[in-house]
Design a protein around this motif. Structure first.
Motif, short mmCIF file in Angstrom:
data_model
loop_
_atom_site.label_atom_id
_atom_site.label_comp_id
_atom_site.label_asym_id
_atom_site.label_seq_id
_atom_site.Cartn_x
_atom_site.Cartn_y
_atom_site.Cartn_z
N ILE A 35 0.94 -1.24 0.06
CA ILE A 35 -0.04 0.00 -0.17
C ILE A 35 0.79 1.14 -0.07
CG2 ILE A 35 -1.80 1.06 1.20
CD1 ILE A 35 -2.62 -1.31 2.39
N TRP A 36 1.07 1.86 -1.21
CA TRP A 36 1.74 3.09 -1.20
C TRP A 36 1.37 4.13 -0.17
CZ3 TRP A 36 5.67 1.65 -4.45
CH2 TRP A 36 6.70 2.47 -4.79
N PHE A 37 2.39 4.59 0.49
CA PHE A 37 2.41 5.64 1.49
C PHE A 37 1.43 5.14 2.67
CE2 PHE A 37 1.92 8.73 -2.33
CZ PHE A 37 3.39 8.87 -2.32
N GLY A 38 1.32 3.89 2.83
CA GLY A 38 0.81 2.90 3.84
C GLY A 38 -0.82 3.44 4.15
N GLU A 42 -4.54 6.13 2.66
CA GLU A 42 -5.90 5.79 2.26
C GLU A 42 -6.87 6.32 3.34
OE1 GLU A 42 -4.91 1.57 -0.08
OE2 GLU A 42 -6.12 1.57 1.79
N GLU A 43 -6.58 6.21 4.66
CA GLU A 43 -7.71 6.84 5.15
C GLU A 43 -7.87 8.44 5.41
OE1 GLU A 43 -9.73 4.70 6.61
OE2 GLU A 43 -8.29 3.28 5.42
N GLU A 50 -15.24 12.20 2.75
CA GLU A 50 -16.24 12.37 3.78
C GLU A 50 -16.55 13.99 3.82
OE1 GLU A 50 -16.02 9.67 6.93
OE2 GLU A 50 -17.33 11.06 8.03
N ASP A 51 -15.22 14.81 3.91
CA ASP A 51 -15.47 16.06 4.37
C ASP A 51 -15.80 16.98 3.16
OD1 ASP A 51 -14.46 15.51 6.88
OD2 ASP A 51 -12.47 16.11 6.47
N TYR A 52 -15.43 16.63 1.81
CA TYR A 52 -15.59 17.46 0.87
C TYR A 52 -16.45 16.99 -0.36
CZ TYR A 52 -12.08 20.35 2.73
OH TYR A 52 -11.30 21.19 3.59
N LEU A 77 -6.67 1.13 -3.13
CA LEU A 77 -7.46 2.61 -2.72
C LEU A 77 -8.84 2.69 -2.98
CD1 LEU A 77 -7.46 5.45 -1.62
CD2 LEU A 77 -6.48 6.10 -3.84
N ILE A 78 -9.02 2.09 -4.46
CA ILE A 78 -10.32 2.22 -4.71
C ILE A 78 -11.20 1.09 -4.21
CG2 ILE A 78 -9.91 0.89 -6.91
CD1 ILE A 78 -11.82 4.34 -7.60
N LEU A 79 -10.69 0.10 -4.22
CA LEU A 79 -11.38 -1.11 -3.23
C LEU A 79 -11.66 -0.49 -1.87
CD1 LEU A 79 -9.31 -3.97 -4.54
CD2 LEU A 79 -11.67 -3.34 -5.08
N ARG A 80 -10.90 0.06 -1.21
CA ARG A 80 -11.18 0.77 0.11
C ARG A 80 -12.23 1.66 -0.02
NH1 ARG A 80 -13.02 2.05 3.73
NH2 ARG A 80 -12.21 3.11 5.87
N ILE A 81 -12.45 2.55 -0.92
CA ILE A 81 -13.36 3.44 -1.15
C ILE A 81 -14.74 2.88 -1.46
CG2 ILE A 81 -14.20 5.33 -2.68
CD1 ILE A 81 -11.41 6.12 -2.97
N ALA A 82 -14.57 1.50 -2.30
CA ALA A 82 -15.80 0.99 -2.55
C ALA A 82 -16.53 0.16 -1.41
CB ALA A 82 -15.46 -0.30 -3.53
N GLU A 83 -15.64 -0.10 -0.16
CA GLU A 83 -16.33 -0.54 0.85
C GLU A 83 -17.12 0.34 1.53
OE1 GLU A 83 -13.14 -0.98 3.94
OE2 GLU A 83 -12.14 -2.68 2.65
#
Ligand SMILES: C[S@@+](CC[C@H](N)C(=O)[O-])C[C@H]1O[C@@H](n2cnc3c(N)ncnc32)[C@H](O)[C@@H]1O
Length: 232
Positions: A35-38, A42-43, A50-52, A77-83
């Motif tokens: 996971i690039w940059f950890g 992603e969080e 969520e904010d914008y 990243l996009i899979l994390r967003i999909a969750e």
């Protein structure tokens, strides 16, 4: 000149061989790769959405909210967003990850399947510089985590222009009129990114605070996270 020294990270051969290894690691050990940059990077992106984005009306007229992850790699990243897409993004939404490495796309598809998101997230082989089919002004949210950095390490040019200059034009062509482009970089400062994007018709929409480290009395951020929008 792209502004950075040449590196293997700027070549497709490098990414192809890295993802080839990661595909075989995934098959053998279910290791999902780097996971690039950890994970915290992603969080940070999820929080920024969520904010914008979550409650703003940024969808191009009438259609689905369209999200494009450029240089998606293993697609984490996009899979994390999909969750969280149902609550995180305006609905309906389209999620697409693209990468010029076929092996990267193969790995991303395998991860999507393993997480049950193969119907939710699309992955396609696509060269951001050379392909033009997504340069259609319809993408409401474009993400880049480490991809502009990689492209900036290439010594190639297109019609005499360094690839990282062409890249900025491509983003302008892809982004919908009210769209946002969020970039996470470890090679460029906020000032350097702004200079490159503002002169091509963007303005800063927001910045994301990242932890600042201090070394021998000097302070610096390990990464820059900034969102741009089209200025006019
Ligand atoms: C530093 S990695 C980041 C991967 C992913 N975004 C992440 O955060 O884990 C850079 C990615 O950009 C991709 N890439 C580099 N140049 C590209 C280009 N011209 N078109 C599409 N993808 C590219 C590489 O294959 C690699 O997957």
């Amino acid at each position: 000149m792209s502004g950075l020294p040449e590196s293997r990270l700027g070549t497709k051969a490098h990414w192809d061989s890295m993802y080839e290894l990661e595909v075989s690691n995934f098959k053998e050990f279910q290791d999902e790769g780097e996971i690039w940059f950890g994970e915290e990077s992603e969080e940070r992106i999820v929080q920024w959405i969520e904010d914008y984005v979550s409650n703003e009306q940024r969808t191009s007229a009438g259609g689905a909210f369209r999200v494009l992850d450029l240089g998606t790699g293993n697609g984490h990243l996009i899979l994390r967003i999909a969750e969280e897409a149902d609550s995180l993004l305006p609905q309906p939404c389209v999620l697409l990850g693209v990468d010029y490495s076929e092996k990267g796309v193969e790995l991303a598809k395998k991860l999507a399947e393993a997480h049950g998101f193969q119907e939710r997230v699309g992955f396609e082989q696509y060269d951001i510089i050379k392909d033009l089919r997504f340069c259609d002004g319809t993408w409401d949210l474009i993400l880049d985590k480490g991809t502009f950095d990689a492209i900036s390490l290439s010594t190639e040019t297109l019609n005499g222009s360094p690839l990282n200059q062409v890249y900025v034009d491509r983003i302008h062509e892809m982004l919908s009129p009210k769209g946002l482009f969020l970039i996470t970089s470890c090679n460029w400062t906020l000032e350097e990114l702004s200079e490159r994007f503002v002169k091509k018709g963007f303005r800063i929409h927001s910045t994301v605070p990242v932890p600042v480290f201090e070394f021998q009395g000097r302070k610096g951020s390990s990464t820059t996270v900034v969102a741009f929008e089209i200025a006019n």
